[in-house]
Enzyme design. Structure first.
Site, short mmCIF file in Angstrom:
data_model
loop_
_atom_site.label_atom_id
_atom_site.label_comp_id
_atom_site.label_asym_id
_atom_site.label_seq_id
_atom_site.Cartn_x
_atom_site.Cartn_y
_atom_site.Cartn_z
N ASP A 242 37.15 34.18 34.76
CA ASP A 242 36.84 35.26 35.70
C ASP A 242 36.13 36.46 35.09
O ASP A 242 36.32 37.59 35.53
CB ASP A 242 38.09 35.73 36.46
CG ASP A 242 38.48 34.76 37.56
OD1 ASP A 242 37.72 33.80 37.79
OD2 ASP A 242 39.52 34.96 38.18
N GLY B 171 44.90 28.30 45.58
CA GLY B 171 45.61 29.57 45.49
C GLY B 171 44.75 30.70 45.98
O GLY B 171 43.54 30.55 46.20
N LYS C 255 35.58 29.30 43.60
CA LYS C 255 36.23 30.57 43.92
C LYS C 255 35.37 31.32 44.93
O LYS C 255 34.17 31.56 44.69
CB LYS C 255 36.43 31.42 42.66
CG LYS C 255 37.43 30.79 41.70
CD LYS C 255 37.98 31.82 40.72
CE LYS C 255 39.16 31.24 39.94
NZ LYS C 255 39.83 32.25 39.11
N ASP D 224 39.18 42.83 33.65
CA ASP D 224 40.33 42.43 34.48
C ASP D 224 41.17 41.37 33.77
O ASP D 224 41.61 40.41 34.39
CB ASP D 224 39.84 41.91 35.83
CG ASP D 224 40.98 41.71 36.84
OD1 ASP D 224 41.98 42.46 36.77
OD2 ASP D 224 40.89 40.79 37.67
N LYS E 199 44.26 39.57 32.49
CA LYS E 199 45.66 39.51 32.90
C LYS E 199 46.14 38.08 32.74
O LYS E 199 45.33 37.16 32.56
CB LYS E 199 45.79 39.97 34.36
CG LYS E 199 44.94 39.18 35.35
CD LYS E 199 44.96 39.82 36.73
CE LYS E 199 44.04 39.08 37.70
NZ LYS E 199 43.98 39.75 39.02
N ASN F 181 44.41 35.24 34.54
CA ASN F 181 43.06 34.86 34.14
C ASN F 181 43.03 34.15 32.79
O ASN F 181 41.95 33.94 32.23
CB ASN F 181 42.16 36.10 34.07
CG ASN F 181 41.77 36.60 35.45
OD1 ASN F 181 41.77 35.84 36.41
ND2 ASN F 181 41.45 37.88 35.55
#
Length: 433
Positions: A158, A26, A48, A141, A143, A146
């Site tokens: 993350d 992704g 990542k 961050d 969300k 994550n």
């Protein structure tokens, strides 16, 4: 990025003997995720890789130094960091491959979760974030994307990338025009340009996630980042129980307190949030006014004048709820060359401590600009770079002023200026998505 196959070939060449990239899993605003084989440990991992444009802004040394601070985070609900580094110009970090879906996947598929499941997930995430905060690490961050599910249990991912990107400096990201995604889960202080958010910012973000798990959408939505940031800073939050009547009062209270605009009004810690989730007697905002009803960021419209006296009644929010709050009245006379002028939308706001005003007044060479008046001083001062500004509002700590500017160079942009000096910074422009 260039063609997917070309990138995979470059990565495999650069990581020879360490990882074998198999396929892309992704891609988001900051990184692309690849499924890989850890050759040394014979296991599947997720690699990542930062987007090249972001890697150029962050820098190799800064990225590796900041992400290293998260390597020792250890908690059952934190996804651990296996490795990080630079290879052929790519900045990457390696985490366990989680075969389950993410909370984002679940919400996209189901819309809402049961109240019990939403509370369970929020409790575990609060525990994970609390452990990170105890080690001095703020996520920045949080969300649904994550929050992953490993054998049914939520794990937060993350930490490192958010810390590294934040450390690079928000202003530098803005200069590149790089979009890091739509900020549905951003705290008001982040939206106002605070580059060093505290644990209270993560509390707000978790409140946003819990709100979406319960209602099916974040507290503030919009068609652009600009619109969402504006709502985060100015708009009321609809109570969850108005959208879903089965939300228990104590759970709604947790959401409302976590989403308070002023950081000091939120839970003092993730531990406090977790305890409140289990306390069926907990209440906040219901029956005594919601966070939006009493928040000190409320924009105040004011009439026009060129020479006028303003009588301002100020409630001192810092006083305890049980104390008697005095009313302070100040008669302010504004000279003709710095008086109120019509702006776009509300033209005046009061700082959270009640000691200064920001308003639209005459601009240099005509038009309008923002002015700040300390209530204990005789003369206001114009804020440079705020020509054509409207809708001024203070940040929760009162150190910055946000505003919307409508000029040829920056049409309909959301900007913030530090009262201590320096030019305004663009948080979102009309082309930001």
């Amino acid at each position: 990025m260039a063609s997917d196959q070309y990138v995979v070939e470059r990565l495999n060449a650069a990581l020879t003997g360490r990882y074998q990239i198999e396929r892309e899993l992704g891609s988001g605003g900051m990184a692309t995720v690849y499924l890989a084989q850890d050759l040394k440990h014979d296991r599947k991992v997720a690699v990542k890789v930062l987007k090249p444009e972001l890697a150029a802004v962050v820098g190799t040394e800064r990225f590796l130094a900041e992400i290293r601070t998260t390597a020792n985070l250890a908690h059952p609900h934190i996804l651990p960091l296996h490795d990080s580094g630079e290879a052929d110009g790519f900045l990457f970090y390696v985490m366990p491959f989680v075969e389950g879906d993410s909370l984002r996947d679940r919400l996209d598929r189901d819309g809402q979760l049961s109240v019990e499941e939403a509370v369970r997930i929020a409790g575990h995430v609060a525990d994970a974030l609390g452990a990170a905060h105890a080690d001095g690490v703020i996520h920045r961050d949080l969300k649904p994307g994550n929050i992953l599910f490993q054998k049914g249990e939520p794990v937060v991912a993350d930490f490192g990338i958010a810390l590294a990107v934040s450390a690079a400096g928000e202003g530098r990201l803005t200069e590149t025009g790089l979009s890091l995604g739509t900020p549905y889960y951003m705290s008001p202080e982040q939206a106002a340009g605070d580059e060093t958010p505290t644990a209270a910012s993560d509390v707000y973000s978790l409140g946003c996630v819990l709100y979406e798990m319960l209602t099916g959408e974040p507290p503030h939505t919009g068609t652009s980042a600009q619109a969402i940031l504006g709502k985060i800073l100015l708009a009321d939050v609809t109570r969850p129980a108005k959208l879903r009547r089965t939300v228990p009062p104590h759970v709604e209270g947790v959401v409302l307190r976590a989403l308070e605009r002023l950081p000091a009004d939120r839970f003092e810690s993730m531990t406090g949030l977790g305890v409140a989730l289990k306390d069926k007697t907990f209440r906040h905002g219901v029956g005594v006014g919601t966070a939006a009803d009493t928040g000190p960021w409320r924009a105040v419209s004011f009439g026009l004048a060129t020479l006028m006296a303003v009588s301002v009644a100020l409630a001192l929010w810092a006083w305890p709820e049980t104390a008697t709050r005095p009313v302070v009245r100040s008669n302010l006379v504004f000279p003709p060359d710095s008086g109120f002028l019509p702006g776009s939308g509300p033209s005046l706001d009061l700082s959270p401590d009640g000691m200064r005003l920001v308003y639209t007044g005459p601009g240099e060479g005509g038009g309008v600009a923002l002015w700040v008046r300390e209530l204990h001083q005789d003369s206001p001062r114009r804020l440079p770079g705020t020509e054509h500004a409207g809708w001024p509002f203070f940040s929760p700590d009162g150190r910055r002023v946000g505003f919307f500017q409508d000029s040829a160079d920056a049409p309909h942009s959301l900007q913030v200026v530090d009262l201590g000096g320096g030019p305004p910074r663009v948080l979102a422009d009309s082309g930001f998505r």
